[in-house]
Scaffold this motif. Structure first.
Motif, PDB file in Angstrom:
ATOM      1  N   THR A 147       0.749  -1.272   0.157  1.00  0.00           N
ATOM      2  CA  THR A 147       0.065  -0.016   0.033  1.00  0.00           C
ATOM      3  C   THR A 147       0.833   1.413  -0.255  1.00  0.00           C
ATOM      4  OG1 THR A 147      -0.139   0.061   2.378  1.00  0.00           O
ATOM      5  CG2 THR A 147      -1.903  -1.129   1.212  1.00  0.00           C
ATOM      6  N   GLN A 189       1.067   3.936  11.666  1.00  0.00           N
ATOM      7  CA  GLN A 189       0.647   5.349  10.647  1.00  0.00           C
ATOM      8  C   GLN A 189      -0.673   5.561  10.999  1.00  0.00           C
ATOM      9  OE1 GLN A 189       2.828   6.976   8.963  1.00  0.00           O
ATOM     10  NE2 GLN A 189       4.454   5.481   9.014  1.00  0.00           N
ATOM     11  N   ARG A 215      -1.128  10.317   0.318  1.00  0.00           N
ATOM     12  CA  ARG A 215      -1.066   8.967   0.619  1.00  0.00           C
ATOM     13  C   ARG A 215      -2.334   8.069   0.764  1.00  0.00           C
ATOM     14  NH1 ARG A 215       3.507   8.270   5.501  1.00  0.00           N
ATOM     15  NH2 ARG A 215       2.588  10.498   5.896  1.00  0.00           N
ATOM     16  N   ILE A 216      -3.092   8.569   1.564  1.00  0.00           N
ATOM     17  CA  ILE A 216      -4.453   8.015   1.870  1.00  0.00           C
ATOM     18  C   ILE A 216      -4.980   7.912   0.267  1.00  0.00           C
ATOM     19  CG2 ILE A 216      -6.851   8.468   2.875  1.00  0.00           C
ATOM     20  CD1 ILE A 216      -5.156   9.801   5.078  1.00  0.00           C
ATOM     21  N   HIS A 219      -0.820  13.808   5.177  1.00  0.00           N
ATOM     22  CA  HIS A 219      -1.136  12.290   4.799  1.00  0.00           C
ATOM     23  C   HIS A 219      -2.225  12.022   3.616  1.00  0.00           C
ATOM     24  CE1 HIS A 219       0.684  11.232   8.444  1.00  0.00           C
ATOM     25  NE2 HIS A 219      -0.097  11.886   9.250  1.00  0.00           N
ATOM     26  N   ALA A 254      -3.226   5.155  -1.610  1.00  0.00           N
ATOM     27  CA  ALA A 254      -3.607   3.732  -1.192  1.00  0.00           C
ATOM     28  C   ALA A 254      -4.887   3.321  -1.516  1.00  0.00           C
ATOM     29  CB  ALA A 254      -3.212   3.742   0.050  1.00  0.00           C
ATOM     30  N   ILE A 297      -7.384   4.092   5.809  1.00  0.00           N
ATOM     31  CA  ILE A 297      -7.183   2.911   4.935  1.00  0.00           C
ATOM     32  C   ILE A 297      -7.926   1.718   5.119  1.00  0.00           C
ATOM     33  CG2 ILE A 297      -5.505   1.700   3.721  1.00  0.00           C
ATOM     34  CD1 ILE A 297      -3.460   4.073   3.809  1.00  0.00           C
ATOM     35  N   ASP A 304       1.994   2.809   2.536  1.00  0.00           N
ATOM     36  CA  ASP A 304       1.131   3.668   3.249  1.00  0.00           C
ATOM     37  C   ASP A 304       2.086   4.441   4.340  1.00  0.00           C
ATOM     38  OD1 ASP A 304       2.106   1.583   4.851  1.00  0.00           O
ATOM     39  OD2 ASP A 304       0.570   1.555   6.096  1.00  0.00           O
ATOM     40  N   HIS A 321      -2.949   7.400   9.540  1.00  0.00           N
ATOM     41  CA  HIS A 321      -3.990   7.404   8.546  1.00  0.00           C
ATOM     42  C   HIS A 321      -4.176   6.144   8.193  1.00  0.00           C
ATOM     43  CE1 HIS A 321       0.165   7.668   7.084  1.00  0.00           C
ATOM     44  NE2 HIS A 321      -0.394   6.817   5.990  1.00  0.00           N
ATOM     45  N   THR A 322      -3.336   5.082   8.350  1.00  0.00           N
ATOM     46  CA  THR A 322      -3.761   3.720   8.117  1.00  0.00           C
ATOM     47  C   THR A 322      -4.786   3.059   8.974  1.00  0.00           C
ATOM     48  OG1 THR A 322      -1.498   3.264   7.219  1.00  0.00           O
ATOM     49  CG2 THR A 322      -2.699   1.360   7.794  1.00  0.00           C
ATOM     50  N   MET A 342       0.978  -3.117   5.278  1.00  0.00           N
ATOM     51  CA  MET A 342       0.802  -1.916   5.832  1.00  0.00           C
ATOM     52  C   MET A 342       1.347  -1.840   7.125  1.00  0.00           C
ATOM     53  SD  MET A 342      -3.432  -1.687   5.325  1.00  0.00           S
ATOM     54  CE  MET A 342      -3.898  -3.423   5.657  1.00  0.00           C
TER      55      MET A 342
END
Length: 329
Positions: free
Chosen positions: A162, A207, A180-181, A177, A184, A214, A164, A209-210, A203
Motif C-alpha cells: 500500500t 501510521q 498517501r491516503i 497524509h 493507497a 485506509i 502507506d 492514517h492507515t 501496511m
C-alpha cells in the motif's frame, strides 16, 4: 552406478542450499492483512476495527521501535495479549527494526539475541512463541533468508504494498497524509478489481492514517469482498498458525539446543499432507530436523507457485528417488 550416486548427491546439494522467500499466499480466496513496526498507540483502535469486522490479521512487531518502553510497560504489553486472544498472528520484525551487523556483515549471534528478545516478550504475554519473520523494509538477501531458515523461521515478504508509509507519491513529496491516503485507496481498489487468487498486503499500524482511513476504507467499501481475511499462516495453509508452544527457536539455540519442531501439529491434525509424519518427539527431532524441515518446505512449495524458490518440483521428486537409490548402491 557412479553416475546415479553423483546425480543424487548433486541434487541433494541443490536442495540443501535453496532458500524460500515467501511473497504470496497459497490458499485460494484469501487476503492476509499484515501490519509492521508496531505495536503503537494506534494499534488498539485498529484491533477494535478488526474485531468488529471479524477480520484476523498478522502483526510483525518490534520490541524497541515506536514504543521503546514496550519491554518494561505491562500496560503496553497487554496489547500483545489481546492480539493473540482475538485470533491474530504475531510475528517477528526484529527487536530494533534492524538485522544486526558487524562491519557490514550479518552478526549471527546478535541476530539470535534480537530474535530471542521478541520470542521472550511474546511468550510472556501470550504463552506462545512466534515462528514467522519479516525483515525491516523487506530488505533481505538470499544468504540472510537461509540464515533465518536455519533458525527455523519462515521469512515473509508481500505481493501487495500500500506504500502507506511513503510521503512521496508520483514523484512528489507531501507534508500531510492526504496524498498517501488517496493513493493507497486507489491502489487497493485497482488490486481488488484484478480478482487475483489471493493477496498478501503490507501496511503499518504505526501510521495514524492507515488505522483511521485506509483500514476502514477496506472494511466499509467492500474492498476484497468475497475473500476470506486470514492470518499469514492461514493463507499459507500452515496448521501451526505460525506459533510454537514447545519452545522459542532462537532461545533454544542460545541455550545450546536446536530449534524446536514447530511443525508438530496437535490433535492429530494432518493439514491434508499425507507424506509427512508430524508425530516426532522433540528428541527425535534433534536428529531429524534438517530432513523434516526440508520435506515440509517442499510440500508447501508443491501447493503453489506463490513462493520465490530455487527448488522446482522435478528436483524434489528426482532427489527423493535418487537419494533412495544412492542408499541402496
Amino acid at each position: 552406478m557412479h553416475f546415479i550416486k553423483f546425480a543424487a548427491l548433486g541434487l541433494c546439494s541443490i536442495l540443501s542450499v535453496s532458500s524460500t522467500l515467501i511473497r504470496s499466499c497459497t490458499e485460494p480466496n484469501t487476503v492476509a492483512l499484515t501490519f509492521d513496526d508496531g505495536p503503537f498507540q494506534y494499534t488498539t483502535e485498529l484491533l477494535d476495527y478488526l474485531k468488529e469486522a471479524g477480520i484476523h490479521a498478522t502483526f510483525f512487531i518490534n520490541g524497541n521501535n515506536y514504543w521503546p518502553e514496550l519491554s518494561t510497560d505491562p500496560e503496553k504489553q497487554a496489547i500483545l495479549k489481546r492480539v493473540a486472544e482475538e485470533g491474530h498472528q504475531i510475528a517477528s520484525h526484529t527487536w530494533n527494526h534492524e538485522i544486526p551487523e558487524q562491519n557490514g556483515v550479518i552478526d549471527k549471534q546478535s541476530v539470535l539475541e534480537s530474535l530471542s528478545l521478541i520470542e521472550d516478550l511474546v511468550y510472556k504475554n501470550t504463552g506462545k512463541y512466534p515462528t514467522y519473520f519479516r525483515a525491516p523494509k523487506g530488505e533481505i538477501d538470499e544468504a540472510t533468508v537461509m540464515l533465518f531458515e536455519e533458525f527455523n523461521y519462515k521469512v515473509i515478504q508481500w505481493d501487495t504494498d500500500t506504500n502507506d508509509w511513503n510521503r512521496v507519491v508520483n514523484g512528489v513529496k507531501h507534508k500531510d497524509h492526504n496524498a498517501r491516503i488517496k493513493a493507497a485507496k486507489e491502489f487497493l481498489t485497482n488490486e481488488y478489481y484484478k480478482k487475483k487468487e489471493n493477496y498478501l498486503v503490507l501496511m503499518h499500524d504505526v501510521q495514524p492514517h492507515t488505522v483511521k482511513e485506509i483500514v476502514p476504507y477496506i472494511i466499509n467499501n467492500g474492498i476484497f469482498q468475497g475473500y476470506n481475511f486470514v492470518t499469514v499462516a492461514e493463507c499459507l495453509g500452515d496448521p501451526t498458525g505460525g506459533w510454537s508452544t514447545i519452545g522459542g527457536n532462537a532461545l533454544s539455540i542460545l541455550n545450546g539446543g536446536a530449534p524446536p519442531n514447530n511443525n508438530v501439529v496437535q490433535n492429530n491434525y494432518n493439514a491434508d499432507v499425507d507424506t509427512i509424519d508430524y508425530s516426532y518427539s522433540n528428541t527425535d527431532f534433534q536428529e531429524n530436523r534438517s530432513i523434516t524441515t526440508n520435506l515440509n518446505n517442499e510440500v508447501m512449495n508443491l501447493k503453489s507457485d506463490g513462493f520465490m524458490t530455487k527448488t522446482v518440483n522435478f528436483y524434489v521428486i528426482a532427489t527423493i528417488i535418487l537419494s533412495a537409490l544412492y542408499m541402496l548402491l
